[in-house]
Motif scaffolding. Structure first.
Motif, PDB file in Angstrom:
ATOM      1  N   SER A 183      36.130  23.360 -56.276  1.00 39.61           N
ATOM      2  CA  SER A 183      37.353  24.345 -55.104  1.00 39.61           C
ATOM      3  C   SER A 183      36.321  24.342 -54.167  1.00 39.61           C
ATOM      4  O   SER A 183      35.448  24.748 -54.495  1.00 39.61           O
ATOM      5  N   GLY A 184      37.244  24.798 -53.015  1.00 41.25           N
ATOM      6  CA  GLY A 184      35.942  25.155 -51.570  1.00 41.25           C
ATOM      7  C   GLY A 184      34.689  26.450 -51.834  1.00 41.25           C
ATOM      8  O   GLY A 184      34.609  26.280 -51.668  1.00 41.25           O
ATOM      9  N   LEU A 185      36.015  27.394 -52.495  1.00 44.69           N
ATOM     10  CA  LEU A 185      35.538  28.917 -52.497  1.00 44.69           C
ATOM     11  C   LEU A 185      33.720  28.189 -53.406  1.00 44.69           C
ATOM     12  O   LEU A 185      32.833  29.140 -53.321  1.00 44.69           O
TER      13      LEU A 185
ATOM     14  N   GLU B  32      31.142  27.636 -51.290  1.00 42.81           N
ATOM     15  CA  GLU B  32      31.262  28.352 -50.546  1.00 42.81           C
ATOM     16  C   GLU B  32      29.890  29.281 -51.842  1.00 42.81           C
ATOM     17  O   GLU B  32      28.991  29.698 -51.235  1.00 42.81           O
TER      18      GLU B  32
ATOM     19  N   THR C  10      37.033  33.579 -47.405  1.00 41.01           N
ATOM     20  CA  THR C  10      35.444  33.354 -47.095  1.00 41.01           C
ATOM     21  C   THR C  10      35.027  34.634 -47.508  1.00 41.01           C
ATOM     22  O   THR C  10      34.045  34.511 -47.501  1.00 41.01           O
TER      23      THR C  10
ATOM     24  N   GLU D 292      32.957  28.591 -38.525  1.00 39.71           N
ATOM     25  CA  GLU D 292      34.383  28.207 -39.068  1.00 39.71           C
ATOM     26  C   GLU D 292      34.993  27.685 -37.784  1.00 39.71           C
ATOM     27  O   GLU D 292      35.563  28.803 -36.920  1.00 39.71           O
TER      28      GLU D 292
ATOM     29  N   ASN E  20      40.983  29.788 -39.544  1.00 39.24           N
ATOM     30  CA  ASN E  20      42.539  29.183 -40.304  1.00 39.24           C
ATOM     31  C   ASN E  20      42.338  30.406 -40.372  1.00 39.24           C
ATOM     32  O   ASN E  20      41.872  31.971 -41.223  1.00 39.24           O
TER      33      ASN E  20
ATOM     34  N   ASP F 233      32.003  25.603 -42.146  1.00 37.45           N
ATOM     35  CA  ASP F 233      33.960  24.905 -42.737  1.00 37.45           C
ATOM     36  C   ASP F 233      33.989  24.303 -41.783  1.00 37.45           C
ATOM     37  O   ASP F 233      35.331  24.421 -40.447  1.00 37.45           O
TER      38      ASP F 233
ATOM     39  N   THR G  32      37.034  22.044 -42.668  1.00 34.80           N
ATOM     40  CA  THR G  32      37.801  21.964 -43.603  1.00 34.80           C
ATOM     41  C   THR G  32      38.902  21.122 -42.672  1.00 34.80           C
ATOM     42  O   THR G  32      39.788  20.671 -42.688  1.00 34.80           O
TER      43      THR G  32
ATOM     44  N   SER H 271      36.748  22.257 -48.118  1.00 35.55           N
ATOM     45  CA  SER H 271      38.757  22.771 -49.331  1.00 35.55           C
ATOM     46  C   SER H 271      38.318  21.382 -49.466  1.00 35.55           C
ATOM     47  O   SER H 271      39.202  20.908 -47.929  1.00 35.55           O
TER      48      SER H 271
ATOM     49  N   THR I 257      40.948  19.982 -51.468  1.00 36.86           N
ATOM     50  CA  THR I 257      41.714  20.130 -51.555  1.00 36.86           C
ATOM     51  C   THR I 257      42.856  19.658 -50.242  1.00 36.86           C
ATOM     52  O   THR I 257      43.976  19.467 -50.130  1.00 36.86           O
ATOM     53  N   LYS I 258      42.479  20.194 -48.916  1.00 38.06           N
ATOM     54  CA  LYS I 258      43.300  19.907 -47.713  1.00 38.06           C
ATOM     55  C   LYS I 258      43.398  18.873 -47.219  1.00 38.06           C
ATOM     56  O   LYS I 258      43.463  18.024 -47.674  1.00 38.06           O
TER      57      LYS I 258
ATOM     58  N   VAL J 192      42.729  20.066 -56.093  1.00 36.78           N
ATOM     59  CA  VAL J 192      41.888  21.498 -55.485  1.00 36.78           C
ATOM     60  C   VAL J 192      40.249  21.056 -55.747  1.00 36.78           C
ATOM     61  O   VAL J 192      39.837  20.687 -57.175  1.00 36.78           O
ATOM     62  N   GLY J 193      39.302  21.167 -54.875  1.00 33.14           N
ATOM     63  CA  GLY J 193      38.280  20.534 -54.473  1.00 33.14           C
ATOM     64  C   GLY J 193      37.576  21.304 -53.456  1.00 33.14           C
ATOM     65  O   GLY J 193      37.674  21.102 -52.833  1.00 33.14           O
TER      66      GLY J 193
ATOM     67  N   LEU K 155      47.371  24.322 -46.712  1.00 28.05           N
ATOM     68  CA  LEU K 155      47.756  22.839 -45.808  1.00 28.05           C
ATOM     69  C   LEU K 155      46.932  21.634 -46.191  1.00 28.05           C
ATOM     70  O   LEU K 155      46.090  21.117 -46.792  1.00 28.05           O
TER      71      LEU K 155
END
Ligand SMILES: *Cc1c(COP(=O)(O)O)cnc(C)c1O
Length: 408
Positions: free
Chosen positions: A85-87, A90, A114, A155, A159, A184, A186, A206, A208-209, A218-219, A338
């Motif tokens: 996942s993005g997290l 991170e 984050t 970032e 977001n 970031d 994303t 992320s 995922t987006k 999710v990645g 998103l």
């Protein structure tokens, strides 16, 4: 670790690299798409005799490797490292770079997750976090502590407020203080913005987006500017194990092939919607760096190819009007997340950004965030009208116009 031969030299264009880098036809079968390799382990010809460097799939998997090579190419970095996942991506960066006593500067409008990870999770291990307005270079310079600031976290656009930070200028501030600049990327995706070329040491996504782009995976991913730091993060990828599965990697890789086309259409559609919202009396503020009136417009014009698919706006009548807008749309689906082909709408203060309520990162209650998809623009504009009709029907709340925060 074996490299998938890149059939596309580095000077080739973005869309060509997205479709070919890391994705040469399978040498055994000629399969044109990268195979999904579910195998958790790989046969050895005698002890230590791996056939192509793969032993166990947490440490390395050919489908994941293809994604990592492609992402590194698209960001112009030395090394790509994929995560679950993005997290998770991170977390791997912070644990690679920080130790108890380390200090991290974060945007005061960072993605809520984050901030939660850094302040609440790593905070328990002695990492200190200072939120700062990244559009204020003097404030960033003042927040950075030479010698103890380990990471300056950027970032851009943010977001959910679409704040824009000057990557090249902040890179100088970070590097003067001996800190690593993490960006970031994303919201922009590598198609619209390439932070490493502007001085970033690390890019995170992320996936995922926009990278995945179809709301079906999710990645996360890290791309480093240099191999050495990439090696250290890859060590933690294996040692801590937050790896994505092969099917998830394949979905992201498939998404990347159309990233350039999708981002163009997302940008077209979002610009049209932002322009419409800017003329609406019920809307007190539109956040979109593509509008010439947006405070981030000038910097965004310098560092982004176009302005992307995310638009946020605040409703004059307060949070109830924001909720009414979200309830009324039919093409925009009310949902978190998103970056997918389908348009989504949400009210961040009540949904994605609940975790930052009461923190310096709290977002205005009257904010609506749109992830503008790639549907026909006429249908999207008609849907926005539907939302605005519902928002206009709401009685105004008593509120402080200067901050946009509602006072109850
Ligand atoms: C969603 C998101 C993340 C977190 O990624 P996950 O894949 O949900 O873990 C990080 N940064 C930004 C800007 C995001 O939008």
């Amino acid at each position: 670790m074996p490299e998938h031969d890149s059939s596309a030299p580095a000077h080739q264009g973005f869309a060509t690299r997205a479709i070919h880098d890391g994705q040469a036809p399978d040498p055994l079968t000629g399969a044109v798409t990268v195979p999904i390799h579910p195998s958790s382990t790989f046969a050895q010809d005698g002890v230590g005799g791996t056939r192509s460097g793969y032993e166990y799939a947490r440490s390395g998997n050919p489908t994941r490797r293809a994604l990592e090579v492609c992402l590194a190419s698209l960001e112009g970095g030395a090394r790509g490292i994929a995560f679950a996942s993005g997290l998770a991506a991170e977390d791997a960066i912070v644990r690679t770079l920080c130790r108890p006593g380390s200090h991290v500067v974060v945007p005061d409008d960072a993605y809520g997750g984050t901030f939660r990870l850094l302040a609440r999770v790593h905070g328990e291990w002695g990492v200190e976090v200072t939120p700062v307005a990244l559009n204020d270079l003097a404030a960033v310079t003042a927040a950075v502590r030479p010698g103890s600031t380990t990471i300056v976290w950027v970032e851009t656009p943010t977001n959910p407020l679409l704040g824009v930070a000057d990557i090249a200028a902040i890179a100088q501030v970070a590097h003067r203080a001996g800190a690593v600049l993490v960006v970031d990327n994303t919201f922009a995706s590598p198609y619209l913005q390439q932070p490493i070329a502007l001085g970033a040491d690390v890019v995170i996504h992320s996936t995922t987006k926009y990278a995945g782009g179809h709301s079906d995976v999710v990645g996360g991913a890290v791309v480093t500017a240099v191999d050495d730091l990439g090696e250290r993060i890859a060590y933690l990828q294996n040692a801590a194990g937050a790896v994505p599965g092969p099917f998830d990697c394949w979905l992201v890789l498939r998404g990347l092939k159309t990233l350039a086309l999708r981002m163009e259409r997302h940008s077209d559609n979002a610009a049209a919607i932002a322009r419409r919202l800017a003329t609406e009396p019920a809307v007190s503020r539109v956040h979109y760096p593509g509008l010439s009136t947006d405070p981030g417009h000038e910097i965004a014009s310098r560092q982004m190819r176009r302005f992307g698919g995310m638009v946020s706006f605040q409703l004059e009548a307060g949070p109830a009007a924001a909720a009414a807008f979200c309830a009324a749309t039919r093409v925009f689906t009310l949902a978190e997340s998103l970056g997918g082909v389908e348009s989504l709408v949400e009210q961040p203060a009540a949904m994605t950004h609940v975790s930052v309520a009461g923190s310096p990162l709290e977002v205005p209650g009257n904010l609506v965030r749109l992830s503008v998809g790639i549907e026909d623009i006429a249908d999207l504009l008609a849907d926005v009208e539907r939302g605005l009709v519902a928002a206009r029907a709401v009685e105004p709340a008593v509120h402080d116009r200067s901050s946009g925060h509602v006072t109850r």
